[in-house]
Design a protein around this motif. Structure first.
Motif, PDB file in Angstrom:
ATOM      1  N   HIS A 128     -44.555  -0.110   9.860  1.00  0.00           N
ATOM      2  CA  HIS A 128     -45.716   0.340   9.338  1.00  0.00           C
ATOM      3  C   HIS A 128     -45.710   0.657   7.705  1.00  0.00           C
ATOM      4  O   HIS A 128     -46.588   0.060   7.305  1.00  0.00           O
ATOM      5  CB  HIS A 128     -46.207   1.616  10.030  1.00  0.00           C
ATOM      6  N   PRO A 129     -44.790   1.576   7.347  1.00  0.00           N
ATOM      7  CA  PRO A 129     -44.605   1.498   5.945  1.00  0.00           C
ATOM      8  C   PRO A 129     -44.337   0.457   5.057  1.00  0.00           C
ATOM      9  O   PRO A 129     -45.040   0.180   4.022  1.00  0.00           O
ATOM     10  CB  PRO A 129     -43.572   2.737   5.943  1.00  0.00           C
ATOM     11  N   HIS A 130     -43.572  -0.534   5.698  1.00  0.00           N
ATOM     12  CA  HIS A 130     -43.394  -1.595   5.040  1.00  0.00           C
ATOM     13  C   HIS A 130     -44.549  -2.455   4.903  1.00  0.00           C
ATOM     14  O   HIS A 130     -44.979  -3.136   4.005  1.00  0.00           O
ATOM     15  CB  HIS A 130     -42.472  -2.406   5.898  1.00  0.00           C
ATOM     16  N   PHE A 131     -45.619  -2.502   5.967  1.00  0.00           N
ATOM     17  CA  PHE A 131     -46.745  -3.374   5.822  1.00  0.00           C
ATOM     18  C   PHE A 131     -47.482  -2.558   4.871  1.00  0.00           C
ATOM     19  O   PHE A 131     -48.381  -3.476   4.199  1.00  0.00           O
ATOM     20  CB  PHE A 131     -47.223  -3.490   7.468  1.00  0.00           C
ATOM     21  N   LEU A 132     -47.941  -1.347   5.052  1.00  0.00           N
ATOM     22  CA  LEU A 132     -48.647  -0.542   4.196  1.00  0.00           C
ATOM     23  C   LEU A 132     -48.382  -0.554   2.867  1.00  0.00           C
ATOM     24  O   LEU A 132     -49.366  -0.691   1.765  1.00  0.00           O
ATOM     25  CB  LEU A 132     -48.698   0.747   4.746  1.00  0.00           C
ATOM     26  N   PHE A 133     -46.916  -0.919   2.497  1.00  0.00           N
ATOM     27  CA  PHE A 133     -46.653  -0.756   1.050  1.00  0.00           C
ATOM     28  C   PHE A 133     -46.883  -2.063   0.510  1.00  0.00           C
ATOM     29  O   PHE A 133     -47.527  -2.083  -0.539  1.00  0.00           O
ATOM     30  CB  PHE A 133     -44.953  -0.699   1.007  1.00  0.00           C
ATOM     31  N   ASN A 134     -46.947  -3.125   1.044  1.00  0.00           N
ATOM     32  CA  ASN A 134     -47.510  -4.400   0.405  1.00  0.00           C
ATOM     33  C   ASN A 134     -48.899  -4.585   0.453  1.00  0.00           C
ATOM     34  O   ASN A 134     -49.576  -4.873  -0.550  1.00  0.00           O
ATOM     35  CB  ASN A 134     -47.048  -5.468   1.406  1.00  0.00           C
ATOM     36  N   SER A 135     -49.627  -3.619   1.411  1.00  0.00           N
ATOM     37  CA  SER A 135     -51.221  -3.935   1.331  1.00  0.00           C
ATOM     38  C   SER A 135     -51.569  -3.159  -0.163  1.00  0.00           C
ATOM     39  O   SER A 135     -52.439  -3.359  -0.776  1.00  0.00           O
ATOM     40  CB  SER A 135     -51.653  -3.071   2.671  1.00  0.00           C
ATOM     41  N   LEU A 136     -50.823  -1.846  -0.316  1.00  0.00           N
ATOM     42  CA  LEU A 136     -51.206  -0.979  -1.260  1.00  0.00           C
ATOM     43  C   LEU A 136     -50.866  -1.671  -2.475  1.00  0.00           C
ATOM     44  O   LEU A 136     -51.785  -1.472  -3.663  1.00  0.00           O
ATOM     45  CB  LEU A 136     -50.550   0.326  -1.149  1.00  0.00           C
ATOM     46  N   ASN A 137     -49.676  -2.404  -2.753  1.00  0.00           N
ATOM     47  CA  ASN A 137     -49.499  -3.073  -4.048  1.00  0.00           C
ATOM     48  C   ASN A 137     -50.740  -4.115  -4.405  1.00  0.00           C
ATOM     49  O   ASN A 137     -51.187  -4.222  -5.389  1.00  0.00           O
ATOM     50  CB  ASN A 137     -48.350  -3.711  -3.665  1.00  0.00           C
ATOM     51  N   THR A 138     -51.306  -4.871  -3.220  1.00  0.00           N
ATOM     52  CA  THR A 138     -52.304  -5.666  -3.475  1.00  0.00           C
ATOM     53  C   THR A 138     -53.496  -4.884  -4.154  1.00  0.00           C
ATOM     54  O   THR A 138     -54.191  -5.428  -5.131  1.00  0.00           O
ATOM     55  CB  THR A 138     -52.754  -6.239  -1.945  1.00  0.00           C
ATOM     56  N   ILE A 139     -53.869  -3.950  -3.483  1.00  0.00           N
ATOM     57  CA  ILE A 139     -55.158  -3.178  -3.897  1.00  0.00           C
ATOM     58  C   ILE A 139     -54.828  -2.460  -5.358  1.00  0.00           C
ATOM     59  O   ILE A 139     -55.639  -2.515  -6.047  1.00  0.00           O
ATOM     60  CB  ILE A 139     -55.438  -1.947  -2.855  1.00  0.00           C
ATOM     61  N   TYR A 140     -53.574  -2.086  -5.536  1.00  0.00           N
ATOM     62  CA  TYR A 140     -53.376  -1.518  -6.866  1.00  0.00           C
ATOM     63  C   TYR A 140     -53.556  -2.551  -8.017  1.00  0.00           C
ATOM     64  O   TYR A 140     -53.896  -2.127  -8.974  1.00  0.00           O
ATOM     65  CB  TYR A 140     -52.034  -1.066  -6.927  1.00  0.00           C
ATOM     66  N   GLY A 141     -52.984  -3.515  -7.640  1.00  0.00           N
ATOM     67  CA  GLY A 141     -53.244  -4.837  -8.559  1.00  0.00           C
ATOM     68  C   GLY A 141     -54.726  -4.897  -9.010  1.00  0.00           C
ATOM     69  O   GLY A 141     -55.303  -5.174 -10.202  1.00  0.00           O
ATOM     70  N   PHE A 142     -55.679  -4.994  -7.936  1.00  0.00           N
ATOM     71  CA  PHE A 142     -57.078  -5.269  -8.023  1.00  0.00           C
ATOM     72  C   PHE A 142     -58.069  -4.086  -8.830  1.00  0.00           C
ATOM     73  O   PHE A 142     -58.686  -4.107  -9.649  1.00  0.00           O
ATOM     74  CB  PHE A 142     -57.836  -5.264  -6.676  1.00  0.00           C
ATOM     75  N   ALA A 143     -57.181  -2.879  -8.465  1.00  0.00           N
ATOM     76  CA  ALA A 143     -57.726  -1.512  -9.035  1.00  0.00           C
ATOM     77  C   ALA A 143     -57.543  -1.455 -10.567  1.00  0.00           C
ATOM     78  O   ALA A 143     -58.406  -1.248 -11.461  1.00  0.00           O
ATOM     79  CB  ALA A 143     -57.365  -0.173  -8.431  1.00  0.00           C
ATOM     80  N   ILE A 144     -56.239  -2.160 -11.026  1.00  0.00           N
ATOM     81  CA  ILE A 144     -55.887  -2.120 -12.249  1.00  0.00           C
ATOM     82  C   ILE A 144     -56.969  -3.212 -13.257  1.00  0.00           C
ATOM     83  O   ILE A 144     -57.075  -2.851 -14.200  1.00  0.00           O
ATOM     84  CB  ILE A 144     -54.541  -2.540 -12.730  1.00  0.00           C
ATOM     85  N   ALA A 145     -57.047  -4.218 -12.482  1.00  0.00           N
ATOM     86  CA  ALA A 145     -57.969  -5.264 -13.115  1.00  0.00           C
ATOM     87  C   ALA A 145     -59.489  -5.206 -13.062  1.00  0.00           C
ATOM     88  O   ALA A 145     -60.130  -5.606 -13.422  1.00  0.00           O
ATOM     89  CB  ALA A 145     -57.684  -6.502 -12.395  1.00  0.00           C
ATOM     90  N   LYS A 146     -59.770  -3.817 -12.258  1.00  0.00           N
ATOM     91  CA  LYS A 146     -61.294  -3.298 -12.020  1.00  0.00           C
ATOM     92  C   LYS A 146     -61.768  -4.658 -11.420  1.00  0.00           C
ATOM     93  O   LYS A 146     -63.182  -4.782 -11.784  1.00  0.00           O
ATOM     94  CB  LYS A 146     -61.814  -2.699 -13.275  1.00  0.00           C
ATOM     95  N   ALA A 147     -61.469  -5.030 -10.502  1.00  0.00           N
ATOM     96  CA  ALA A 147     -62.097  -6.209  -9.794  1.00  0.00           C
ATOM     97  C   ALA A 147     -63.021  -5.788  -8.744  1.00  0.00           C
ATOM     98  O   ALA A 147     -63.225  -4.549  -8.333  1.00  0.00           O
ATOM     99  CB  ALA A 147     -61.077  -7.226  -9.111  1.00  0.00           C
TER     100      ALA A 147
END
Length: 347
Positions: free
Chosen positions: A173-192
């Motif tokens: 669970h945390p392994h899967f969640l960690f990867n997903s949050l990393n993806t969203i973090y990248g989009f949030a930084i880019a303000k996509a």
């Protein structure tokens, strides 16, 4: 101590009834050819006492202490001693009866009481019968104790298996969640613009992970829906550099599988895949045929990967071994330009 005393007191009426039947058997058997009621009563009573003592010696001492513990030499030795004691006692009883009840007139004695061998056989018939019941009771008790121990062992084994499965889920669970949050973090930084939609899809995935995944089984269609949500997240992250093909055949609406069984394979393909010519290709096939589930996923790759690397993939192997022992086939092939996983499960 009180319970043992109560148990003994409960047995007394049963034992008394059994020995009354033995006494009645001796009196009826040896009365053939004799009308001397006083002698028969006296003879049967003494013979019953001798039989009672011998039976209790075997049932409560010789059998538990020697026979059941496989000390056969001592058991045979003490059996011989018991036979000598019984034979001597029978002879003494016959002599006393011969002297005091029949005035040394041998012909007046009942025919069956004249033969010590017949009397001895009757006594040991009762002793053997009591000993056989004791052995049968002990065998039943041993089988019952063995079954109880086996049940406790199986229960403990099941509890350990459940704990291990729970531990494996906690790792996934945390392994899967960690990867997903990393993806969203990248989009949030880019303000996509895709960030809100990604957060919504991730919310659905989190609901699946936190609540549905605690169930032992979930519907296969639910697992497929969350697979598609996850793929959508990855498509938003990769944009045009990701090409995913997801083919489904004969998906049964009522079929159930353990939660998070297939997602780790898909996650692994995105994480370790290589974008050949600028495009990461992932081909997924899921098919239900008769009592089998077929799942295959292949992603483009460049260098040889360690096929055992990654928490998700390693844990899913252990889960499959525990959930479907000898009822699944997992094949992982690291080709020159592709990484392929093939899974077959028998329901």
């Amino acid at each position: 101590m009180q319970k043992e005393l109560i148990l003994v007191l409960k047995k007394i009426p049963i034992h008394f009834l059994c020995w009354m039947l033995v006494w009645f058997f001796f009196k009826s058997f040896f009365s053939v050819g004799s009308s001397n009621k006083a002698f028969l009563f006296w003879f049967s009573s003494l013979l019953s006492i001798v039989t009672l003592i011998t039976a209790y010696v075997f049932v409560y001492d010789l059998i538990p202490k020697y026979l059941l513990k496989k000390q056969y030499k001592k058991f045979v030795l003490y059996t011989i001693y018991s036979g000598v004691f019984v034979a001597t006692t029978i002879l003494m009883i016959e002599v006393v009866g011969f002297v005091f009840y029949f005035n040394l007139e041998f012909k007046q004695m009942p025919a069956l009481t004249k033969s010590p061998a017949v009397v001895l056989v009757c006594v040991f018939f009762i002793v053997v019968l009591a000993s056989g019941l004791k052995i049968l009771k002990q065998s039943y008790k041993s089988l019952d104790e063995k079954k109880t121990l086996e049940n406790k062992f199986l229960q403990t084994k099941l509890e350990l298996k459940e704990q291990e499965l729970k531990f494996l889920k906690m790792q996934i669970h945390p392994h899967f969640l960690f990867n997903s949050l990393n993806t969203i973090y990248g989009f949030a930084i880019a303000k996509a613009d895709e960030a809100p939609e990604m957060i919504l899809k991730l919310s659905n995935l989190l609901d699946y992970i936190l609540y549905q995944v605690e169930k032992p089984k979930v519907l296969l269609v639910e697992e497929v829906n969350h697979l598609e949500d996850y793929i959508s997240l990855e498509k938003m992250r990769f944009h045009d550099t990701l090409k995913v093909s997801f083919k489904k055949e004969n998906i049964d609406d009522d079929l159930q599988i353990p939660p998070m069984l297939l997602i780790p394979f898909v996650e692994n393909s995105f994480k370790h895949g290589f974008a050949a010519n600028g495009i990461l290709k992932v081909d997924i096939q899921l098919k239900i045929d008769a009592n089998f589930l077929f799942f295959e996923i292949e992603n483009s790759s460049k260098e040889k990967e360690d096929i055992n690397a990654g928490i998700g993939l390693e844990n899913i192997k252990k889960r499959l071994e525990m959930l479907y022992p000898k009822k699944h086939q997992l094949e992982i092939i690291d080709k020159k330009d592709a990484f392929n996983v093939s899974l077959k499960i028998e329901f």
